[in-house]
Design an enzyme around this catalytic site. Structure first.
Site, short mmCIF file in Angstrom:
data_model
loop_
_atom_site.label_atom_id
_atom_site.label_comp_id
_atom_site.label_asym_id
_atom_site.label_seq_id
_atom_site.Cartn_x
_atom_site.Cartn_y
_atom_site.Cartn_z
N GLU A 1 2.20 -11.71 5.43
CA GLU A 1 1.18 -11.09 6.28
C GLU A 1 1.65 -11.29 7.72
O GLU A 1 1.58 -12.38 8.27
CB GLU A 1 -0.18 -11.76 6.06
CG GLU A 1 -0.75 -11.61 4.66
CD GLU A 1 -1.46 -10.28 4.45
OE1 GLU A 1 -1.44 -9.44 5.37
OE2 GLU A 1 -2.04 -10.09 3.37
N HIS B 1 2.95 -7.00 4.39
CA HIS B 1 1.55 -6.67 4.66
C HIS B 1 1.20 -7.03 6.10
O HIS B 1 1.97 -7.69 6.81
CB HIS B 1 0.63 -7.44 3.71
CG HIS B 1 0.70 -6.98 2.29
ND1 HIS B 1 -0.09 -5.97 1.79
CD2 HIS B 1 1.49 -7.39 1.27
CE1 HIS B 1 0.21 -5.77 0.52
NE2 HIS B 1 1.17 -6.62 0.17
N HIS C 1 0.84 -1.20 0.00
CA HIS C 1 0.00 0.00 0.00
C HIS C 1 0.88 1.26 0.00
O HIS C 1 2.04 1.20 -0.37
CB HIS C 1 -1.01 -0.05 1.15
CG HIS C 1 -1.70 -1.38 1.23
ND1 HIS C 1 -2.62 -1.81 0.30
CD2 HIS C 1 -1.54 -2.43 2.10
CE1 HIS C 1 -3.03 -3.04 0.60
NE2 HIS C 1 -2.38 -3.44 1.68
N GLU D 1 -1.85 0.06 8.08
CA GLU D 1 -0.99 -0.98 7.52
C GLU D 1 0.14 -0.37 6.71
O GLU D 1 1.28 -0.87 6.74
CB GLU D 1 -1.83 -1.90 6.63
CG GLU D 1 -1.04 -3.02 5.98
CD GLU D 1 -1.88 -3.86 5.04
OE1 GLU D 1 -1.33 -4.81 4.45
OE2 GLU D 1 -3.09 -3.57 4.87
#
Length: 323
Positions: A287, A205, A113, A150
């Site tokens: 993750e 992430h 992101h 995040e």
């Protein structure tokens, strides 16, 4: 990253621990996983208490757990830095490589992101080709219930990893360093790693699943041959990279593999992510935990724990590159 919302498919069904992923991970890090079990049993720091051990035990036994994630993006992410966050010295690709065991190796870190994505929803909602279909350019990512974004988390861990890997002599490049208004899109993120002829690429992430869903998982590319996507040559080395990262992440952080995807292995294979589908070099997604679970969130917002996460992922990369 959440399994709900634009551009994210539901998690794959849980697989038996007798499957090949479990065998691979067990062969790689039996000592690390045993160490985690003992660590959790005594409620050591970094595992969030005995409930994490209970979750992992339930997952390992094949007991069902909730896979219904909560929606992400209902809070505006906070963009202001905290004192615990590692500084970003510049947006340059990498400092001159030092002498070390990774001299001559190129690592691309892809911080998931972008802190500015939420200001550019029209741009990030633009569809791009990921080989198998078309998906959104990018998403805003998720956040903790207290608003820790995040995108801030991934940049902080990326900076810590860059410092660790450069100490080993690697040339390290970031796909973005909050040095652009939004993005890059998922297809461009893949192209950056490909153009760098990276020896390894890791996309960072944190998940946005439901409360009670805990732990980390590593996403591996599936075999795809469609349109612009052909991952067949990287499936094997990417699995090796992912297994080494998973094992070292357990060892360094004391965190358990996910109790809601991956069947307790900490490994998940997907064919719907453009960043993996379009890669021509070994690449995985990590993750690091679930931002919407309060116990995982306490870890993800801790600078000390983020340093452990950076160390665990970096150690996995070093192990992969040194063979």
């Amino acid at each position: 990253m959440s399994y709900t919302g634009p551009g994210f498919d539901p998690p794959q069904p849980r697989r038996s621990l007798r499957g090949p992923l479990t065998v691979a991970l067990a062969a790689l890090v039996p000592g690390a996983l045993l160490g985690w079990a003992v660590y959790a049993a005594v409620d050591g720091p970094g595992n969030g208490g005995s409930s994490a051990g209970a979750s992992a035990t339930a997952s390992s036994s094949g007991a069902p757990s909730s896979t219904t994630p909560s929606p992400s993006g209902d809070r505006k992410p906070s963009a202001s830095p905290t004192a615990e966050e590692s500084p970003s010295p510049s947006a340059s690709p990498s400092a001159p490589a030092a002498s070390g065991p990774l001299k001559g190796k190129v690592v691309v870190i892809d911080p998931g992101h972008n802190p500015g994505n939420f200001r550019h929803t029209a741009e990030i909602n633009r569809q791009v080709d990921i080989g198998t279909n078309r998906k959104e350019c990018d998403t805003t990512g998720t956040s903790t219930d207290d608003g820790y974004a995040e995108a801030r988390f991934t940049l902080d861990v990326a900076h810590r990893m860059r410092a660790l890997l450069e100490e080993q002599g690697a040339t390290v490049k970031l796909t973005q360093d909050a040095d652009r208004p939004f993005g890059p899109c998922v297809d461009e993120r893949a192209r950056i790693g490909n153009a760098a002829k990276a020896d390894a690429v890791v996309s960072l992430h944190a998940d946005g699943s439901g409360a009670g869903n805990r732990g980390f998982h590593v996403i591996l590319p599936g075999a795809v041959d469609a349109g612009a996507a052909d991952t067949r040559a990287i499936v094997g080395p990417s699995r090796d990279l992912g297994e080494r990262i998973a094992g070292n992440f357990v060892r360094v952080t004391g965190s358990a593999p996910s109790n809601y995807v991956g069947g307790g292995t900490g490994l998940v294979t997907r064919k719907d992510l453009g960043g993996l589908n379009l890669s021509t070099v070994p690449k995985v997604f990590v993750e690091c935990g679930n931002m919407r679970d309060s116990k995982d969130a306490a870890l993800l917002t801790s600078g000390a724990w983020r340093q452990k996460a950076a160390r665990g992922i970096s150690d996995g990369i070093v192990s992969f590159l040194r063979g």
